[in-house]
Design an enzyme around this catalytic site. Structure first.
Site, PDB file in Angstrom:
ATOM      1  N   CYS A   2       0.819  -1.210   0.000  1.00  0.00           N
ATOM      2  CA  CYS A   2       0.000   0.000   0.000  1.00  0.00           C
ATOM      3  C   CYS A   2       0.857   1.267   0.000  1.00  0.00           C
ATOM      4  CB  CYS A   2      -0.880   0.023   1.244  1.00  0.00           C
ATOM      5  SG  CYS A   2      -1.840  -1.458   1.449  1.00  0.00           S
ATOM      6  N   ARG A  27       4.786   0.058  -6.009  1.00  0.00           N
ATOM      7  CA  ARG A  27       4.731  -0.804  -4.822  1.00  0.00           C
ATOM      8  C   ARG A  27       3.697  -1.918  -4.991  1.00  0.00           C
ATOM      9  NH1 ARG A  27       6.863   1.755  -0.112  1.00  0.00           N
ATOM     10  NH2 ARG A  27       5.455   0.558   1.169  1.00  0.00           N
ATOM     11  N   TRP A  75      -3.280  -2.553  -1.434  1.00  0.00           N
ATOM     12  CA  TRP A  75      -2.986  -3.930  -1.855  1.00  0.00           C
ATOM     13  C   TRP A  75      -3.745  -4.809  -0.877  1.00  0.00           C
ATOM     14  CZ3 TRP A  75      -0.502  -8.537  -0.429  1.00  0.00           C
ATOM     15  CH2 TRP A  75      -0.041  -9.336  -1.483  1.00  0.00           C
ATOM     16  N   ASN A 101      -1.437   2.039   6.117  1.00  0.00           N
ATOM     17  CA  ASN A 101      -0.588   0.933   5.637  1.00  0.00           C
ATOM     18  C   ASN A 101      -0.279   0.057   6.836  1.00  0.00           C
ATOM     19  OD1 ASN A 101      -0.491   2.179   3.206  1.00  0.00           O
ATOM     20  ND2 ASN A 101       1.720   2.554   3.200  1.00  0.00           N
ATOM     21  N   GLY A 102      -0.260  -1.249   6.635  1.00  0.00           N
ATOM     22  CA  GLY A 102       0.056  -2.150   7.745  1.00  0.00           C
ATOM     23  C   GLY A 102      -1.134  -3.054   8.025  1.00  0.00           C
ATOM     24  N   GLU A 481      18.083 -17.088  -9.520  1.00  0.00           N
ATOM     25  CA  GLU A 481      17.686 -15.722  -9.845  1.00  0.00           C
ATOM     26  C   GLU A 481      17.232 -15.602 -11.307  1.00  0.00           C
ATOM     27  OE1 GLU A 481      16.855 -13.350  -8.189  1.00  0.00           O
ATOM     28  OE2 GLU A 481      17.067 -11.537  -9.398  1.00  0.00           O
ATOM     29  N   LYS A 485      13.526 -14.300 -12.277  1.00  0.00           N
ATOM     30  CA  LYS A 485      13.337 -13.106 -13.130  1.00  0.00           C
ATOM     31  C   LYS A 485      12.400 -13.423 -14.281  1.00  0.00           C
ATOM     32  CE  LYS A 485      14.248 -10.493 -11.345  1.00  0.00           C
ATOM     33  NZ  LYS A 485      14.764 -10.188 -10.069  1.00  0.00           N
ATOM     34  N   GLU A 488       8.622 -14.305 -13.025  1.00  0.00           N
ATOM     35  CA  GLU A 488       7.821 -13.259 -12.380  1.00  0.00           C
ATOM     36  C   GLU A 488       7.348 -12.200 -13.364  1.00  0.00           C
ATOM     37  OE1 GLU A 488       9.744 -10.884  -9.329  1.00  0.00           O
ATOM     38  OE2 GLU A 488      11.647 -11.004 -10.361  1.00  0.00           O
ATOM     39  N   HIS A 504      17.917 -36.957 -11.223  1.00  0.00           N
ATOM     40  CA  HIS A 504      17.232 -37.591 -10.084  1.00  0.00           C
ATOM     41  C   HIS A 504      15.732 -37.308 -10.112  1.00  0.00           C
ATOM     42  CE1 HIS A 504      21.046 -38.868  -8.523  1.00  0.00           C
ATOM     43  NE2 HIS A 504      21.500 -37.645  -8.753  1.00  0.00           N
ATOM     44  N   LYS A 603       6.042  -4.504  -4.610  1.00  0.00           N
ATOM     45  CA  LYS A 603       7.472  -4.218  -4.459  1.00  0.00           C
ATOM     46  C   LYS A 603       7.923  -4.456  -3.033  1.00  0.00           C
ATOM     47  CE  LYS A 603      11.466  -2.680  -5.812  1.00  0.00           C
ATOM     48  NZ  LYS A 603      12.259  -3.699  -6.540  1.00  0.00           N
TER      49      LYS A 603
HETATM   50  C1  F6R Z   1      12.088 -10.377  -7.190  1.00  0.00           C
HETATM   51  C2  F6R Z   1      12.009  -9.492  -6.039  1.00  0.00           C
HETATM   52  C3  F6R Z   1      11.586 -10.084  -4.743  1.00  0.00           C
HETATM   53  C4  F6R Z   1      12.330  -9.403  -3.576  1.00  0.00           C
HETATM   54  C5  F6R Z   1      11.784  -9.927  -2.253  1.00  0.00           C
HETATM   55  C6  F6R Z   1      12.499  -9.328  -1.071  1.00  0.00           C
HETATM   56  O1  F6R Z   1      12.498  -9.684  -8.329  1.00  0.00           O
HETATM   57  O2  F6R Z   1      12.249  -8.314  -6.132  1.00  0.00           O
HETATM   58  O3  F6R Z   1      11.771 -11.454  -4.734  1.00  0.00           O
HETATM   59  O4  F6R Z   1      13.694  -9.685  -3.694  1.00  0.00           O
HETATM   60  O5  F6R Z   1      10.410  -9.622  -2.162  1.00  0.00           O
HETATM   61  O6  F6R Z   1      12.343  -7.938  -1.028  1.00  0.00           O
HETATM   62  P1  F6R Z   1      13.327  -7.033  -0.204  1.00  0.00           P
HETATM   63  O7  F6R Z   1      14.667  -7.128  -0.838  1.00  0.00           O
HETATM   64  O8  F6R Z   1      12.747  -5.648  -0.298  1.00  0.00           O
HETATM   65  O9  F6R Z   1      13.341  -7.569   1.194  1.00  0.00           O
END
Ligand code: F6R
Length: 608
Positions: A2, A27, A75, A101-102, A481, A485, A488, A504, A603
């Protein structure tokens, strides 16, 4: 997740609130709304969906009036995304409006209590409870009432409150969820994150837990819950507006991929003086460091993938056992952690709920916590024992790129720093690592210059249904990773596998045309990975292999290849991740996906 923005001044508030919310879109959200005090009436406009809906509803902010207002992007947590569940929420008689927020953990008990007293609720949210409690307890003084209401709430909150009765005031409160106050000329602002107010000011206060800010047009007073005034220092935000805008690029993600050389250069340069790593932020003596028998790394998502790379890096350079743990798992499994364990927490936002709680769990068990964080003043940065900031600047795209890369850079810096303290890295080796670390930005620029090749490969392969990323050792850490990438942002199903583990079980999924992205940068294991490539090719896979430029023979075993410059083994992921980010980006672009805001993702993940 949010986002909050608020304005008090002499201009019409709505256009600023809408543009502030736009800057918080990254976000992640599913509804949005604003509330303005229009001549003593609180007028709310809110809508499910993206901000364009709210803009249409308010005719770009022109059909809602007032110079004091609050706005929110939601959100959904409690209650589905809908117009009625969107914030701001009004109290029963529309006297008070709240954005939040929260999470209010005890909202159900509070709601039941208020309902028993005849209060009527409109939404399913936890937030509405706050607006209703304010009205229920109000006896003429808004600040007193809010302090009383806070004493009833369990959970986390950043709040913006306006009232019909106090038309020249916004009250802002923070506990656990971030909130900043922006200082302007004859106007002031609140926001959950800096980009929302950067077009207006760079001068901010960061609220700490249980601080209450009373904003008027020409003054800001900050008090605690005993109503004692708190003297705050004004902070000047270093990020400029350009950093938080697309600057001509089609997507933030692409811009942020391109910014990686600069971000790494800044992060590394800050910590190297005269050829030596200087990490003054870490206040451990060599004796303390020597007393640790384990390093424990806690993070989520991509930050966790940095932790997996770090396991290989630290074990090789420091000869200490390392556990990289998903923060959400660590918290609930009675972990074996004590004062002989050094904990490293990694988080871009510094607000990820699971990471923050896992950090506290480690601290409760006596472990010293070093946090690697991008957002200055975030909860994890504030509550860790030591903090090292990545200098990535604001990362707006939901899928992380430059934060991941700068986190890796900090891991190398820490390996060198600790290696020197422990005497596990020899001088020649140390000097070589420094040279390689300082050369990373230029090598990444070199990779970025040949991005057309990746674009071409993406155009050939973007119709893949399933993709397997395979690699050994540090290439396995990287495959995690690369796979995340791709999935997602392009919504293509993909999996990361340790190359030796394929046979396996997973190899049964390989069929004609299955795309396998084989990472074979790690020199010592290249022959082993080549065997795994052969295994999948004979079962019909199409193999795209990523290797170092001095291994051109890979062209003979894979259908497509990407070459990267050479560097020392431990820093290979910093180079190899770049083509994988670009590949994911171009595939998602060809599939027409919403690259910066992938579906269902946020985010900053501030819920467990
Ligand atoms: C993927 C991505 C997420 C964050 C994860 C942790 O591209 O960005 O997997 O890495 O949500 O977020 P932070 O780093 O803000 O704790």
């Amino acid at each position: 997740m949010c986002g909050i923005v608020g304005y008090i001044g002499y201009e019409q508030a709505a256009p600023f609130l809408l543009s502030g919310l736009e800057r918080l879109e990254y976000r992640g959200y599913d509804s949005a709304g604003i509330c303005l005090n229009d001549g003593g009436e609180l007028v709310v406009k809110k809508s499910k969906g993206k901000l364009v809906e709210l803009k249409a509803l308010t005719q770009n902010g022109t059909n809602i009036h007032g110079t004091v207002g609050i706005g929110h992007t939601r959100w959904a947590t409690h209650g589905e995304p809908s117009d009625v569940n969107a914030h701001p929420h009004l109290s029963d008689s529309c006297r008070f409006a709240v954005v939040h927020n929260g999470i209010i953990e005890n909202y159900l008990q509070l709601k039941e209590y208020l309902i028993s007293k005849g209060v009527k609720f409109r939404s399913q949210t936890d937030t509405e409870v706050i607006a209703q409690l304010i009205e229920y307890y109000y006896q003429g003084d808004l600040v007193d009432t809010i302090i009383k209401v806070l004493s009833k709430l369990d959970g986390s909150y950043a709040l913006g409150v306006i009232s019909k009765d106090a038309p020249d005031e916004i009250i802002a409160v923070r506990k656990e969820s971030p909130l900043i106050i922006g200082l302007g000329e004859n106007e002031n602002y609140i926001a959950s994150d800096v980009p929302a107010i950067l077009s207006k000011t760079r001068r901010i206060y960061r609220l700490q837990n249980n601080e209450i800010a009373i904003l008027k047009r020409d003054s800001i007073k900050i008090i605690n819950t005993d109503k004692e005034e708190i003297a705050k220092t004004v902070e000047t935000v270093e990020w400029d507006l350009d950093a938080a805008e697309k600057g001509g690029y089609e997507h933030f993600m692409f811009k942020e991929i391109m910014e990686q050389p600069k971000a790494i250069r800044q992060t590394v340069a800050r910590h190297i003086k005269n050829g030596r790593v200087v990490l003054d932020e870490i206040r451990l003596t060599p004796e303390q460091l020597k007393s640790y028998n384990k390093i424990n790394i806690l993070a989520c998502g991509s930050a966790y993938h940095v932790g997996v790379v770090a396991k290989y890096v630290f074990e090789k350079t420091l000869r200490i056992p390392v556990e990289a743990d998903l923060a959400s798992e660590f918290r609930y499994r009675d972990p074996i952690v004590d004062d002989k364990t050094l904990t490293i927490v990694i988080s871009q936002s510094g607000e990820t709920a699971d990471t923050k709680e896992a950090m506290k769990e480690a601290q409760r068990r006596g472990s010293h916590v070093i946090a690697i964080v991008n957002v200055v003043g975030s909860a994890i940065a504030e509550e860790s024992d030591d903090v090292i900031y990545t200098l990535a600047g604001p990362e707006i795209a939901v899928a992380t790129t430059k934060a991941y890369s700068t986190q890796l850079a900090v891991i190398y810096l820490m390996a060198l720093h600790f290696g020197e303290m422990l005497g596990t890295i020899g001088k020649a080796e140390y000097d070589n690592y420094i040279t390689e670390l300082e050369a990373l930005p230029d090598k990444i620029s070199q990779i970025l210059e040949s991005e057309e090749k990746i674009q071409y490969l993406a155009s050939k392969l973007f119709n893949s249904r399933d993709v397997f990323f395979i690699g050994r050792n540090i290439d396995y850490a990287l495959s995690l990773e690369g796979s995340l990438k791709l999935k997602e942002i392009s919504y293509i199903h993909s999996e990361a596998y340790a190359a030796g583990e394929l046979k396996h079980g997973t190899i049964s999924l390989i069929e004609d045309g299955t795309l396998v992205i084989a990472l074979a940068t790690h020199e010592a294991l290249i022959a082993k990975t080549v065997s795994n490539i052969e295994e999948v090719r004979t079962r019909g896979a199409y193999v795209l292999c990523l290797a170092c430029e001095d291994h051109q023979e890979i062209k003979n075993v894979a259908q497509s290849t990407i070459f990267i410059p050479k560097t020392c083994d431990m820093m290979l992921p910093s180079l190899a991740v770049v083509p994988l980010q670009l590949f994911a980006y171009y595939v998602a672009s060809l599939k027409g996906c919403d690259i910066d805001k992938p579906r269902n993702l946020a985010k900053s993940v501030t819920v467990e």
